[in-house]
Every structure is written in C-alpha cells, then in structure tokens.
Design a protein around this motif. Sequence first.
Motif, PDB file in Angstrom:
ATOM      1  N   LEU A 270       0.824  -1.202   0.000  1.00 22.09           N
ATOM      2  CA  LEU A 270       0.000   0.000   0.000  1.00 22.09           C
ATOM      3  C   LEU A 270       0.861   1.255   0.000  1.00 22.09           C
ATOM      4  O   LEU A 270       0.624   2.215  -0.748  1.00 22.09           O
ATOM      5  CB  LEU A 270      -0.929  -0.026   1.216  1.00 22.09           C
ATOM      6  N   TRP A 271       1.873   1.269   0.840  1.00 16.13           N
ATOM      7  CA  TRP A 271       2.793   2.412   0.920  1.00 16.13           C
ATOM      8  C   TRP A 271       3.420   2.721  -0.442  1.00 16.13           C
ATOM      9  O   TRP A 271       3.470   3.870  -0.890  1.00 16.13           O
ATOM     10  CB  TRP A 271       3.865   2.080   1.956  1.00 16.13           C
ATOM     11  N   ASN A 272       3.864   1.668  -1.122  1.00 17.24           N
ATOM     12  CA  ASN A 272       4.536   1.863  -2.411  1.00 17.24           C
ATOM     13  C   ASN A 272       3.568   2.257  -3.518  1.00 17.24           C
ATOM     14  O   ASN A 272       3.933   3.004  -4.429  1.00 17.24           O
ATOM     15  CB  ASN A 272       5.307   0.596  -2.779  1.00 17.24           C
ATOM     16  N   LEU A 273       2.339   1.776  -3.456  1.00 19.03           N
ATOM     17  CA  LEU A 273       1.353   2.194  -4.450  1.00 19.03           C
ATOM     18  C   LEU A 273       1.009   3.678  -4.276  1.00 19.03           C
ATOM     19  O   LEU A 273       0.818   4.401  -5.264  1.00 19.03           O
ATOM     20  CB  LEU A 273       0.092   1.327  -4.330  1.00 19.03           C
ATOM     21  N   GLU A 274       0.905   4.124  -3.038  1.00 15.12           N
ATOM     22  CA  GLU A 274       0.659   5.550  -2.809  1.00 15.12           C
ATOM     23  C   GLU A 274       1.839   6.390  -3.308  1.00 15.12           C
ATOM     24  O   GLU A 274       1.658   7.492  -3.838  1.00 15.12           O
ATOM     25  CB  GLU A 274       0.403   5.793  -1.317  1.00 15.12           C
ATOM     26  N   TYR A 275       3.021   5.855  -3.145  1.00 15.91           N
ATOM     27  CA  TYR A 275       4.210   6.540  -3.669  1.00 15.91           C
ATOM     28  C   TYR A 275       4.142   6.610  -5.202  1.00 15.91           C
ATOM     29  O   TYR A 275       4.448   7.649  -5.805  1.00 15.91           O
ATOM     30  CB  TYR A 275       5.455   5.796  -3.193  1.00 15.91           C
ATOM     31  N   ALA A 276       3.733   5.512  -5.842  1.00 15.29           N
ATOM     32  CA  ALA A 276       3.606   5.520  -7.305  1.00 15.29           C
ATOM     33  C   ALA A 276       2.596   6.566  -7.756  1.00 15.29           C
ATOM     34  O   ALA A 276       2.772   7.222  -8.791  1.00 15.29           O
ATOM     35  CB  ALA A 276       3.181   4.129  -7.787  1.00 15.29           C
ATOM     36  N   LEU A 277       1.517   6.743  -6.966  1.00 13.63           N
ATOM     37  CA  LEU A 277       0.536   7.776  -7.294  1.00 13.63           C
ATOM     38  C   LEU A 277       1.131   9.169  -7.121  1.00 13.63           C
ATOM     39  O   LEU A 277       0.897  10.065  -7.948  1.00 13.63           O
ATOM     40  CB  LEU A 277      -0.706   7.609  -6.412  1.00 13.63           C
ATOM     41  N   GLN A 278       1.919   9.365  -6.062  1.00 17.83           N
ATOM     42  CA  GLN A 278       2.576  10.646  -5.873  1.00 17.83           C
ATOM     43  C   GLN A 278       3.524  10.959  -7.025  1.00 17.83           C
ATOM     44  O   GLN A 278       3.598  12.089  -7.514  1.00 17.83           O
ATOM     45  CB  GLN A 278       3.350  10.644  -4.547  1.00 17.83           C
ATOM     46  N   LEU A 279       4.252   9.958  -7.467  1.00 17.63           N
ATOM     47  CA  LEU A 279       5.163  10.152  -8.601  1.00 17.63           C
ATOM     48  C   LEU A 279       4.399  10.512  -9.868  1.00 17.63           C
ATOM     49  O   LEU A 279       4.870  11.303 -10.697  1.00 17.63           O
ATOM     50  CB  LEU A 279       5.989   8.883  -8.826  1.00 17.63           C
ATOM     51  N   GLN A 280       3.223   9.931 -10.043  1.00 21.26           N
ATOM     52  CA  GLN A 280       2.422  10.221 -11.228  1.00 21.26           C
ATOM     53  C   GLN A 280       1.891  11.651 -11.194  1.00 21.26           C
ATOM     54  O   GLN A 280       1.813  12.320 -12.225  1.00 21.26           O
ATOM     55  CB  GLN A 280       1.254   9.238 -11.317  1.00 21.26           C
ATOM     56  N   GLU A 281       1.534  12.149 -10.004  1.00 23.98           N
ATOM     57  CA  GLU A 281       0.876  13.446  -9.898  1.00 23.98           C
ATOM     58  C   GLU A 281       1.834  14.594  -9.614  1.00 23.98           C
ATOM     59  O   GLU A 281       1.443  15.751  -9.657  1.00 23.98           O
ATOM     60  CB  GLU A 281      -0.188  13.399  -8.794  1.00 23.98           C
ATOM     61  N   ALA A 282       3.113  14.274  -9.278  1.00 22.73           N
ATOM     62  CA  ALA A 282       4.057  15.340  -8.913  1.00 22.73           C
ATOM     63  C   ALA A 282       4.300  16.276 -10.085  1.00 22.73           C
ATOM     64  O   ALA A 282       4.559  15.849 -11.207  1.00 22.73           O
ATOM     65  CB  ALA A 282       5.379  14.726  -8.456  1.00 22.73           C
ATOM     66  N   VAL A 283       4.215  17.566  -9.828  1.00 16.17           N
ATOM     67  CA  VAL A 283       4.508  18.591 -10.839  1.00 16.17           C
ATOM     68  C   VAL A 283       5.489  19.579 -10.207  1.00 16.17           C
ATOM     69  O   VAL A 283       5.129  20.348  -9.319  1.00 16.17           O
ATOM     70  CB  VAL A 283       3.244  19.335 -11.295  1.00 16.17           C
ATOM     71  N   VAL A 284       6.755  19.525 -10.647  1.00 13.91           N
ATOM     72  CA  VAL A 284       7.806  20.373 -10.081  1.00 13.91           C
ATOM     73  C   VAL A 284       8.474  21.113 -11.228  1.00 13.91           C
ATOM     74  O   VAL A 284       8.782  20.524 -12.262  1.00 13.91           O
ATOM     75  CB  VAL A 284       8.843  19.516  -9.311  1.00 13.91           C
ATOM     76  N   PRO A 285       8.723  22.418 -11.096  1.00 14.12           N
ATOM     77  CA  PRO A 285       9.407  23.167 -12.167  1.00 14.12           C
ATOM     78  C   PRO A 285      10.752  22.547 -12.488  1.00 14.12           C
ATOM     79  O   PRO A 285      11.425  21.985 -11.632  1.00 14.12           O
ATOM     80  CB  PRO A 285       9.567  24.564 -11.564  1.00 14.12           C
ATOM     81  N   GLY A 286      11.163  22.671 -13.714  1.00 14.19           N
ATOM     82  CA  GLY A 286      12.441  22.101 -14.133  1.00 14.19           C
ATOM     83  C   GLY A 286      12.204  20.738 -14.746  1.00 14.19           C
ATOM     84  O   GLY A 286      11.282  20.536 -15.523  1.00 14.19           O
ATOM     85  N   ASP A 287      13.068  19.841 -14.402  1.00 13.48           N
ATOM     86  CA  ASP A 287      12.957  18.471 -14.902  1.00 13.48           C
ATOM     87  C   ASP A 287      11.926  17.728 -14.065  1.00 13.48           C
ATOM     88  O   ASP A 287      12.191  17.386 -12.919  1.00 13.48           O
ATOM     89  CB  ASP A 287      14.312  17.767 -14.809  1.00 13.48           C
ATOM     90  N   PRO A 288      10.707  17.504 -14.574  1.00 12.44           N
ATOM     91  CA  PRO A 288       9.638  16.941 -13.747  1.00 12.44           C
ATOM     92  C   PRO A 288       9.967  15.554 -13.233  1.00 12.44           C
ATOM     93  O   PRO A 288       9.652  15.226 -12.109  1.00 12.44           O
ATOM     94  CB  PRO A 288       8.419  16.912 -14.688  1.00 12.44           C
TER      95      PRO A 288
END
Length: 833
Positions: free
Chosen positions: A759-777
Amino acid sequence: MMGGGGSRIVICVLLTVLILAFLSSGFTPVDNYLIDCGSPTNTTVGGRVFVADDSASIFLSTPKSTLASSSKSVTSGDNSPLYQTARIFDETSKYSFPIRQPGRHWIRLYFNPFVSGSYDMSSASFDVSTPNHVFLSNFSVKTSVVKEFSANVTSKDLVITFTPSGNSFAFLNALEVVSVPDELITDDAETFNPAGRLKGLSWQALETVYRVNMGGPTVSFENDTLGRTWVPDKSYLIGNNLAINVSNIAAVKYVGGGATRDSAPNAVYGTAIGMNSENDPNSNFNVTWEFNVNPGFQFLVRFHFCDILSSSLNYLYFNVYIDSWLVAENLDPSGFANALAVAFYKDFVTAATVSNKLRVSIGPTKTIPGAYPNAILNGLEIMKMNNSLGSLSGPAPDVSDSSSKKNVGVIVGLSIGAVILVVLAGIFLVFCRKRRRLARQGNSKMWIPLSINGGNSHTMGSKYSNGTTATLDSNLGYCIPFAAVHEATNNFDESWVIGIGGFGKVYKGVLNDGTKVAVKRGNPRSQQGLAEFQTEIEMLSQFRHRHLVSLIGYCDEKNEMILIYEYMENGTLKSHLYGSGSPSLCWKDRLEICIGAARGLHYLHTGYAKAVIHRDVKSANILLDENLMAKVADFGLSKTGPEIDQTHVSTAVKGSFGYLDPEYFRRQQLTEKSDIYSFGVVLFEVLCARPVIDPSLPREMVNLAEWAMKWQKRGQLEEIIDPTLVGKVRPDSLRKFGETAEKCLADFGVDRPSMGDVLWNLEYALQLQEAVVPGDPEDNSINMIGELSPQINNFSHTDSSVSAAKFEASSVDDLSGVSMSRVFSQLVKSEGR
C-alpha cells in the motif's frame, strides 16, 4: 407394469440373442439392452437391433404413458428411424434392468422432439436419475441429441427414473444400457495437484461431453467396438492455419500396457493434428481447441496419442496443456513402448472449472536441445464428473474460480453432503420457531440491527483516503423480511440477475426507500455454496471497512438464506480492463483502485486478533462504486490465519487459476503472503489490461504473471502496458508500480512484502504520477518524494512502525461493526438455533 420373473428372464435372453452380432469383433457386453421407445417393431441401426417397445415394456413401470410416432421429425438434421417414435411419460416412471455383470455400464438416452397429438416434445421438461445419481435436471431439448452417461452399477437392478417437472411431461425416443469393459475407466488419473494421482475414479458417474477424432472424419458407432461416435475436431480448433492433418491408419499398433481397440478405434489413432510449422525450426506456438462446458464441475480429460508422424524413435517431444496447466511436459510418444505408432492414452482430472470454456493445447518444448518444434494429438474425450451431490446436471457447487475445490465426489462425499443439509435444515427450523415464539410473546423488535450505531456504515471521502464514517437512518442494516426482498428484486426477476454461482443467483434490487442493493440468494441444494455462504456471513459479521463490500442485511424466512449487500454501480475491476466493453480507466484511476483494494486487504490482514486471508484475490472480486472507489468482495473462501506460535495454516488449496500462489500450491501451507502474490498478479492485470491466462496466445504469453515478469526484469515494462495508457504514465510511477508487482510475485512468501508495504509503495507511485515540479519533472519528482518518504524505496527496510501508525486510525474506525457477530452468532455456530 412389471410382470413375472419367468417372462423377464425370457426377455433378457431374447435381447441378448437379438444383438449378439453387435461388436462381434470386439468387446461383447454381458448386459445389453437396446430399446426403440414407442416403436411397434424391432429396429436395426448399424447392425444393432433395438427391440420394439412392447417387447421391452416388461422393464417399465409407469402409471401413465403414451406411445407416439411421427413420419416427419421436427429437426431435419437426423433421419434415424430411432427418432421417429417415442414414449411419453405424464407421471414419474421407471425402467428397471436386471444386471448380470456388476460394473460400469453405458446409459445412452436418445431424444428428438416432435409433435404428436397434444404433445409438443420440444416443450417437455423433466429429470432423469438413478438411485445414486442425477443425470438430467429440468431437461428440455429442441433438437435431436444422444446423452451418454456411464456409471458403476453394483446392485442387481439398474433403475432409471423419468420425472416430469411441474405440469410438464417426459419423453424418450430410444434407450441403451450396455456393459463397459472394466479397464475402460481405471480407478486413478493424473491431476493438477503435484501430490500425485487421484483415486476413486471408478466409482464416479460420467457424462460424455465430447469425443473428438483429431485430424480425421467422423467415426460412426458401426466402426467402434463400443458403439461410440467420434466427431471431427475442426469446429473446436482455434486458428485452423496453425494445424495440419496427419494420417497413417495402417501403421497403428496396440501393445500390452497401452491402449486397446476398445480404447479407441484405428481410425482415431491413425489420424492426428500436428503443428503447421512450415519447416521453420524456430516455430513457437500452440495448437488449441476450445470446448463449451458447465462451470463448477470437474472433468476427466483423456488424450489419445499415437506417433504416426515420426520416422525414428525419440524424435518428437512436446507439451500438453489443459487451460493454463502444463499437464504433460516433454512428452515422447515413441517412448511409451520404445516403438513408433503405438497407441496409448493419458487421463487427467481437472479442478472444478471456473469458466464455461475448457481449452486443450499442444505445443513444442524448449527444454530438449535440438528438438524440432512439433506436437500431435490423435483423439480427445472430455467427460463430466458428478459433483459432491451425485449430480451431473443443474447448478454445480460454486468454485469461485477455485483451482481445487474437491477431489472426486465419491460416495462418502454424497453422504456427508446429505448430513450437512439435514443439519442446516434443522438449524433453520429451530431458529424460525424461536423467532415466531418471541413474536407471540410481544417482542416488537421485528428488525434486528446489524451494527451498534443502528445503520449501515458508508464512507464520505476520496477513493482511497481515510475519509469519515456516516450512518444512514433508514431500513438498511436490518433483518429484512422476505416480502421486502421479493418486492425489491421484482419477484426475483431473471432479467435482474447480475451474477450466478453455486450458492445461487445474485439479483439487482431496489429497497422501498430507493436504495439500490445486490441480493445474494442462497441455494439450499448446494453443499459447497452453503459452506461458502456461511463463511461470508462469519467474515462480514466481524469486519466493517470502507474498502470491503458492506453487508446491509439478511433474510432467513421461508427456508431462505439471503444476504443483501450495497450495490456497486460500476461492477468489477475486471470488466473495466478487458472483455466487457466498459469504459477504459486512466492511470490515476487504476492506481487509486489498487490503493483502495490494498487498504481493504491490509485491514483483513491486520485489523483483527488473527489475520484473515482472503484466498481469492482477483480483479473480478474488486468491485467499484459510483465514484470508482474499490471494495474487496466475495469472502466465501476466506480463512483465519495462523496462531501466534505458528507460521502457516495447513489447508486444501483453493484459489483462482492464474492468481494462485505457487508456494501455497506446492506446500498447501497458507499465509497472508498468498494474498500478496495474487494481488501482484492483479497489479500486472491492471497495467496490461489482458486476462491472466489466455491459452490462445503464443506459449510465452499465456501466463500474464510470467510474461510480465520477464519484461519487468528487462526494465522494459512499458513495452507491454495497455495501449490506452501509452504516453500517459510517468516513467517513475511505472517503475515503482512494476517494482511493487515484482516484489509481490517473489517465489517464496518470506521474500514478499506485507500488504501495508504494498500500500505504501502504491501511494508513492501515485505521488510520482501526480508530482509537478518546475524544471525536470521526472528527476525533481523523485527527489521531492524521496525527501517526504525516505524509506519507501526498499521493502526490506521499510519502517513497519510507521506503516502501522499510518493505518491505526482507520483500523479503529472500521471496527465499529464488529458487534454484528452477535446478530449472526446463531447462524454461524452449530450450537445456535
């Protein structure tokens, strides 16, 4: 009506003499009764003499029956004289045949509906049974057909009973009762279970579902020593261009220890289907046949082999499959007797089928160096085995996609089933009397609450967040009267059926307050269904969680066992991935669904004193509500985990083809890590949007888990994802998702993560999918999430205390319904009621 013993013996002798010529070149049956029902004269078909109905009436006991004849059959497909007459039974009637040689007998029933006077036989509905077995239940027929059964007869008489259904009638055009060689069906056969062979097969009643001559034409009963008909394989073959016909009838040899001419005729062993490899030494595909079968039954599958293809010994090696199971590896037909063209067969007993399709495949082996890619199959027989209730017809016990529901339903199983049904009926009777007595004493509480807060627990929040819990002040969560259930399902309208299993049917329903529900109506005749029904009650009476399908109420009136669940508007996860035409899901939705399901499973594993192991985790058991929130369903196979001082639970293997933990299958030792493996398969299923088992694909792609793991280990998982996701999944989200699935599918349970870690890692995968950071996303998203959750990249180093703390609050919330066990205590405890 039955006559005297002297005339009975005369008729027996007459029948034997009349058909002595039958099978003169092969097996001569001791018991051999052939009857042309309704015919005033004997009828000769293919050298066999079917005696006139009047001559055979000595065996018939009937209160009321009618002889019928027609010069023109309703169906034009078969003009056999046996189909031009019939006997019609208006009431229960019996044929009683003296058995001179105990053992296995054919029982062949000929049906061809036509209109005679006021009788339209295509509208008939009836049962056919013997004292130990049900052959046909509520049977009706629209076209000519021969139903072939075989059973081990140990009594002095074989009694076959025809019972009209309701106000209908029964009919029969012709009948055979014929001895079978004892060695035709041996006592044991190979199974999918690595523990070895299955015993007790000789006591099993069988129905011949298919008898196929691979690569050859129809072989009629005149050319078979046991009067069987073999049909061509073309209509069952998937991909005709992959197969090639082979024929060399003159080469066939029968040797001691192998097949005999009674096993199958030369015309079957002398023809075959081979791989159409077009002389390509790199050919790699399977030749596959697909057959329609009744789900819930086990099948005896007999493969007939004879190497009429090779020019030298030990030249031909190949694999044989039933569905996804490799049942014969590196098979060398010439190795059976160290000679070419020797006929032999191999028997396999399937687990109870979960689908209405059964596939048989042959294909090349890669483990024999230098082996040329080819494979052959000469003949095939598929025989349905009676279930634990002795039935070959009607609803079979629900297997919930189980890979090993039962071994053979032998006499002991039948007896146990009867005892269980009697006990359950007694429990119902006592409980119902108690309720009526309480009502007479002035008990005004007609409705018994299922939870301490008086209502059904529903969730408000996102698809995977903790959310809040609210209750509904409605008539949900109560013991619901049968009349209300009847009304909610529109009198159990068949068009409202949304699922069928061995326990019975599941109906869509609407309560009088407008609440949509799913109504599971138990079938009291199903031993297996009742057992799983009871398990489901027991499990759902202990747990309440937003990611487990909620039990709204129950009904136990009128000898019914009915459960009412919340209705899941969007059906199963599986239906949104492939095969049903439902809308495809975006990657975010898929991740959220996986997270929700993981939350439900994590609660099962950790939210109670002992872990609860689901045992049937699959995409079909993950349901979606109107907001696509995932809820785990179907707890009929669930089992409480090991005691504190134990590492596992020893139990019979149950689960689903393609999802089953191989370690659990090998060792028959169950832990919650078996659910982890199955969930790993679901993750790849979500990613690739294809069935977990598909024998029509090239051999290396048949098993999704094996195929996806190969691409994952290459670091090329993006090559096999659902085409609708291409370009829409962030690489790091995919990487984390793939790593999570890979860990789940570790060969040994000890190497797999806990469901909390998953569960922890799936939530992390979702965070990685939704992360939007300036520069190299991509790079920045990894760094950002790494700072937030520094320990979640490696399962073995995850801080379990952090995981436990994270879920503690939701676990407390979701235990609010544990008091439901009090309500169901009388249902699930033997001392209740």
